[in-house]
Design an enzyme around this catalytic site. Structure first.
Site, PDB file in Angstrom:
ATOM      1  N   GLU A 157      -0.562   9.457   0.003  1.00  0.00           N
ATOM      2  CA  GLU A 157       0.166  10.231   0.245  1.00  0.00           C
ATOM      3  C   GLU A 157       1.172  10.578   0.437  1.00  0.00           C
ATOM      4  O   GLU A 157       1.864  10.111   1.163  1.00  0.00           O
ATOM      5  CB  GLU A 157      -1.184  11.568   0.227  1.00  0.00           C
ATOM      6  CG  GLU A 157      -1.002  11.746   1.745  1.00  0.00           C
ATOM      7  CD  GLU A 157      -1.874  10.996   2.198  1.00  0.00           C
ATOM      8  OE1 GLU A 157      -2.172  11.077   3.418  1.00  0.00           O
ATOM      9  OE2 GLU A 157      -2.647  10.316   2.110  1.00  0.00           O
TER      10      GLU A 157
ATOM     11  N   TRP B 281       0.423  -1.247   0.052  1.00  0.00           N
ATOM     12  CA  TRP B 281       0.123   0.200  -0.137  1.00  0.00           C
ATOM     13  C   TRP B 281       0.706   1.342  -0.026  1.00  0.00           C
ATOM     14  O   TRP B 281       1.608   1.444   1.134  1.00  0.00           O
ATOM     15  CB  TRP B 281      -1.061   0.195   0.707  1.00  0.00           C
ATOM     16  CG  TRP B 281      -1.428   0.839   1.671  1.00  0.00           C
ATOM     17  CD1 TRP B 281      -1.084   2.237   1.601  1.00  0.00           C
ATOM     18  CD2 TRP B 281      -2.451   1.674   0.927  1.00  0.00           C
ATOM     19  NE1 TRP B 281      -2.323   2.860   1.818  1.00  0.00           N
ATOM     20  CE2 TRP B 281      -3.542   2.839   1.300  1.00  0.00           C
ATOM     21  CE3 TRP B 281      -3.822   0.678   0.390  1.00  0.00           C
ATOM     22  CZ2 TRP B 281      -4.555   3.851   1.124  1.00  0.00           C
ATOM     23  CZ3 TRP B 281      -5.381   1.003   0.102  1.00  0.00           C
ATOM     24  CH2 TRP B 281      -5.522   2.747   0.452  1.00  0.00           C
TER      25      TRP B 281
END
Length: 505
Positions: free
Chosen positions: A33, A30
């Site tokens: 931002e 994963w």
């Protein structure tokens, strides 16, 4: 980008996993931002929200990668780790050039990385600091953490300090103070804090949605603030720019990024009245959590942004990785007559890895004709300059084969630029993954429209005009869908210049 260490793997087992060529993405698992974007010497540092153990949100650390050109990225060890029940949420980095914090030395001033500490056991969020004295190679957590506790945040947060995060920190020269901006999640508010030593902080002001004249009421869930000064091209003036990522209210629905101009005196930000036609930095679905690189040398002079291209959480159909960085883009502020426009373009470094596939010069296209049908590619940089009759719609299809295509359209009658994902491939992973995203785009004074399209495996980023309109979207077509087609309906178009380049790293 795939590095040599995993190139063989990428060429075989992961060919079907939509890995982009020239956009940064994690080796595995994963990514969310960007964090702490900073240039140190000749090296661009990228930190980012990263779960190194699973392909879903959670166990958040600061991932780390470095580059000499914003194109070729080298994965580095985790910079700030989750440990002792405290995860490392989003934040920013800054160079303490005068060693005001005392965490370095006069000969080796420290780089400071501010981040939110998150306690999943009880939901607490506080603000923390790590520092580097070896030019960003390694980071040490400040032993006095937290630098702002949840109890200190509580009087300024309606949740009592449980929803205060994403520190943006910089040194404000006119006031001689360090400034921190914190987002208050669902409260549609930022708080400003100041410090004389970069370690001990005091609240100084709030900025709420009510303080921004003309801001539409549906823009909610403020996060990931950034602030800096920009010159106003053509005026000799500068202005402060404040960037915010809201969770709701963007033109495409869901996350987006808006930018405000205004003044900052070291205590409070005074926003200029909002012009809703220039408020949003992107009209697509996949540009959020945006930050800019700090410490870029004055001889470069660019303000360069990047965000995360994924507003669908864990839904996108990538099995070994999730989330990628939008391609780095410059941000400028242009004034035309009495109106200010934010203008964005891909960084010019892209031209160093691009080669020509096809060109068209001064050719009229009419209904029934198809141009560029011999072009194939999944990593492309396409630039068009054209004029259209008022009844014409010019359409550029990319990632095309069979019934699949992603279409970039310009409509001469209503002067609108659009990205159509209705036949783009796999859209079943999320209800918001298809549809059409559009924005007004007026031709220049001579009636010419400029459009630039970056295509990279699973994304399109479309820049209209000088870059005053941008639409960024993820796409997930079949690997074999690699065709291109340029057509017009309803009227004719004069193609002044069309350039199709292949991007190859």
């Amino acid at each position: 980008m795939i590095l040599p260490a995993v190139a063989l793997l990428a060429a075989t087992a992961l060919a079907e996993d939509y890995r982009p060529l020239f956009h940064f993405h994690p080796e595995q698992n994963w990514m969310n931002e960007p964090n702490g974007l900073i240039k140190i010497g000749s090296t661009w540092h990228l930190f980012y929200q990263h779960n190194p153990t699973a392909n879903v949100w959670g166990n958040l650390n600061w991932g780390h990668a470095t580059s000499s050109d914003l194109l070729h990225w080298t994965h580095q060890p985790l910079a700030i780790t989750a440990e002792n029940g405290i995860q490392a949420f989003t934040g920013t980095a800054y160079y303490d050039s005068e060693n005001i914090s005392g965490l370095g030395s006069p000969d080796s001033p420290p780089y400071l990385a501010y981040y939110t500490g998150y306690f999943p056991s009880n939901g607490t969020q506080d603000q923390r600091l790590a520092y580097s004295v070896d030019a960003g190679d390694t980071w040490t957590k400040f032993p006095g953490n937290p630098i702002i506790s949840a109890a200190q945040e509580a009087p300024h947060d309606e949740t009592g300090g449980l929803e205060t995060r994403d520190p943006k920190v910089f040194f404000h020269e006119p006031s001689g103070k360090w400034i921190m901006i914190l987002a208050h999640g669902g409260q549609d508010k930022l708080s400003f804090w100041s410090s004389t030593d970069a370690l001990k902080w005091a609240w100084v002001s709030d900025l709420t949605s009510e303080d921004v004249s003309g801001l539409p009421s549906g823009i909610t869930g403020w996060e990931v603030p950034d602030i800096f000064q920009l010159p106003i091209e053509g005026t000799g003036e500068t202005t402060w720019v404040l960037i915010v990522t809201p969770a709701q209210g963007s033109p495409a629905g869901g996350n987006g990024v808006f930018a405000l101009t205004g003044s900052f005196d070291g205590t409070s930000f005074q926003a200029d009245p909002v012009d809703t036609s220039t408020l949003w930095l992107d009209h697509g679905r996949d540009f959020d959590g945006v930050l800019s690189w700090e410490n870029v040398e004055a001889s470069d002079g660019r303000r360069i942004l990047a965000g995360i291209a994924n507003s669908y959480g864990g839904h996108p159909p990538t099995n070994t990785w999730k989330g990628m960085l939008t391609f780095p883009r410059t941000l400028e502020l242009h004034q035309i007559d009495s109106k200010r426009y934010f203008v964005q373009q891909p960084v010019t470094e892209l031209s160093t890895v691009s080669s020509s596939l096809a060109t068209i010069q001064n050719q009229t296209i009419t209904p029934g004709e198809t141009l560029l049908s011999s072009v194939r590619g999944t990593a492309l940089d396409i630039q068009l300059s054209f004029s259209v009759t008022t009844d014409a719609v010019l359409s550029l299809a990319v990632r095309k084969a069979g019934t699949q295509q992603t279409v970039i359209r310009y409509n001469g009658s209503n002067k609108t630029l659009a990205v159509d994902r209705t036949a783009t491939g796999n859209t079943e992973y999320d209800a918001a993954a298809g549809g059409v995203h559009s924005a007004p785009l007026v031709p220049d004074a001579s009636g010419v429209v400029q459009i630039r399209v970056l295509v990279d495996t699973c994304s399109v980023e479309v820049f209209g005009g000088k870059g005053e309109v941008v639409i960024s979207d993820l796409i997930f077509p079949d690997e074999a869908s690699d065709g291109v087609a340029l057509e017009v309906t309803g009227g004719s178009a004069m193609l002044r210049s069309v350039q199709v380049k292949e991007v190859s790293l």
